[in-house]
Scaffold this motif. Structure first.
Motif, PDB file in Angstrom:
ATOM      1  N   UNK A  97       0.811  -1.215   0.000  1.00 57.55           N
ATOM      2  CA  UNK A  97       0.000   0.000   0.000  1.00 57.55           C
ATOM      3  C   UNK A  97       0.845   1.266   0.000  1.00 57.55           C
ATOM      4  N   UNK A  98       2.038   1.213   0.633  1.00 61.28           N
ATOM      5  CA  UNK A  98       2.866   2.416   0.697  1.00 61.28           C
ATOM      6  C   UNK A  98       4.041   2.354  -0.277  1.00 61.28           C
ATOM      7  N   UNK A  99       4.270   1.182  -0.864  1.00 64.28           N
ATOM      8  CA  UNK A  99       5.406   1.030  -1.772  1.00 64.28           C
ATOM      9  C   UNK A  99       6.740   1.077  -1.042  1.00 64.28           C
ATOM     10  N   UNK A 100       6.689   0.816   0.255  1.00 65.53           N
ATOM     11  CA  UNK A 100       7.920   0.851   1.072  1.00 65.53           C
ATOM     12  C   UNK A 100       8.601  -0.517   0.957  1.00 65.53           C
ATOM     13  N   UNK A 101       9.679  -0.580   0.181  1.00 65.09           N
ATOM     14  CA  UNK A 101      10.312  -1.873  -0.067  1.00 65.09           C
ATOM     15  C   UNK A 101      11.816  -1.859   0.242  1.00 65.09           C
TER      16      UNK A 101
END
Lengths: 130, 237
Positions: A97-101
């Protein structure tokens, strides 16, 4: 695809999935902790409903939990299952959902797991040592 | 004559819907509608089709927000009043109008090791695979996929994670994992594990719900999750 074969690069054949091993173990850990939680949540809810329906006071509850090693062992297990399960799920949510990878997400997940475990244990110990 | 109001995506990623009026006919398919527009109203409309009978999967598009084979979708089944909206397949780059770029979709089949890897030589006897053996039954359940991309366009996880291999590629991998003649089981399980692989599936079941061939990629992905977990447990990943 052009007739000369240019402009099209075939993908690598045997590239293993990113973090294949670690992701698989995280998945196993989350499923195993979910199975444990299914049991723990039911026991926990029954305990709460029992306490509420019988109108137990705070002191009466503490009298039952104080020095109760079985209770402490149960809640330690419960807290452990939560500390494993919740951060892994939250990590997936952050990715999708946040694209925090980035790697920082793993540190965040580990810190959250430790915090949940520490606060949970503290609460469990508080009603045990009361 | 009844007229259909057909809203069609025009352009590539940047574009918009343009509305066309198409005569409504009995037993009319959505593909008939698109073809009518291209042949009678606007010859610049681009779309893709081949067989027209549900064998090739080329005509998959988004009809009223749902991915479908347009050749096998009757207007009567999907029209809201007299209106239809037609767009290219979701989760794929748009080449032009109703044509989606399928290259990433098929590259992911390759990344999931969707290629059969033979392990016998010409000196070996033919493999005897009993039709009721568990592996054959599991492979049979997914083997009829024609790669139309409907499941991929319907998958929420693909929309969240562009690297996710998707239902079709994972379904293909599962058929090969169950193929006793295949020699790349270990590599394939490693390829479909990870955050872009089977463990990313949330079991929303959109792929199984919308597959025009009634294949259940969700079940295949669940099978892969079990197989990969078992391989990890045995230290074979």
């Amino acid at each position: 695809m052009s007739s000369t074969g240019q402009g099209y690069a075939a993908p690598p054949l045997a590239a293993p999935g990113a973090g294949a091993k670690s992701e698989t173990w995280l998945w196993i850990a989350q499923r195993a902790s979910a199975a444990l939680l299914a049991l723990c949540v039911v026991v926990h809810l029954i305990t709460i409903i029992y306490a509420v329906r019988h109108g137990l006071s705070g002191e009466a509850i503490l009298a039952r939990t104080r020095g109760n090693a079985v209770g402490l062992a149960f809640y330690t297990l419960y807290v452990l299952a939560i500390a494993v399960h919740a951060p892994i799920g939250l990590r997936t949510l952050c990715q999708e959902w946040l694209g925090w990878r980035s790697a920082s997400l793993n540190w965040f997940t580990a810190a959250l797991a430790l915090a949940l475990f520490a606060f949970g244990l503290r609460a469990g110990w508080a009603v045990f040592s009361g | 004559m009844d007229m259909l109001k057909v809203s069609v995506w025009r352009g590539a990623a940047l574009g918009g819907y343009r509305t066309y009026e198409v005569p409504r006919q009995e037993s009319q398919s959505v593909l008939d509608v698109v073809t009518y527009i291209q042949r009678n109203i606007d010859p610049t409309l681009s779309y893709r089709f081949a067989c027209r009978v549900g064998m090739c999967g080329a005509c998959a598009m988004t009809v009223n927000g749902v991915a479908r084979w347009t050749c096998r979708t009757h207007v009567a089944k999907v029209a809201k009043g007299n209106a239809i909206q037609i767009a290219p397949l979701a989760n794929l780059p748009v080449v032009k109008d109703l044509v989606a770029d399928m290259s990433e979709f098929f590259d992911k089949w390759a990344r999931a090791r969707g290629q059969f890897v033979p392990c016998a030589t010409r000196k070996d006897a033919f493999a005897q695979v009993a039709s009721d053996s568990p592996g054959r039954v599991a492979a049979n359940a997914g083997i009829e996929c024609i790669g139309c991309g409907v499941c991929y366009a319907s998958c929420d996880v693909v929309s969240w994670n562009a690297d996710y291999l998707g239902p079709a590629a994972l379904n293909r991998a599962w058929t090969l994992v169950n193929d006793v003649r295949d020699g790349a089981r270990r590599e394939r399980l490693a390829a479909v594990a990870g955050d872009a692989g089977c463990h990313a599936c949330h079991t929303h079941l959109s792929c199984s719900e919308r597959c025009p061939k009634d294949i259940e990629p969700t079940a295949a992905i669940a099978g892969l999750k079990r197989a990969v977990a078992l391989a990890a447990w045995k230290g074979e990943l």
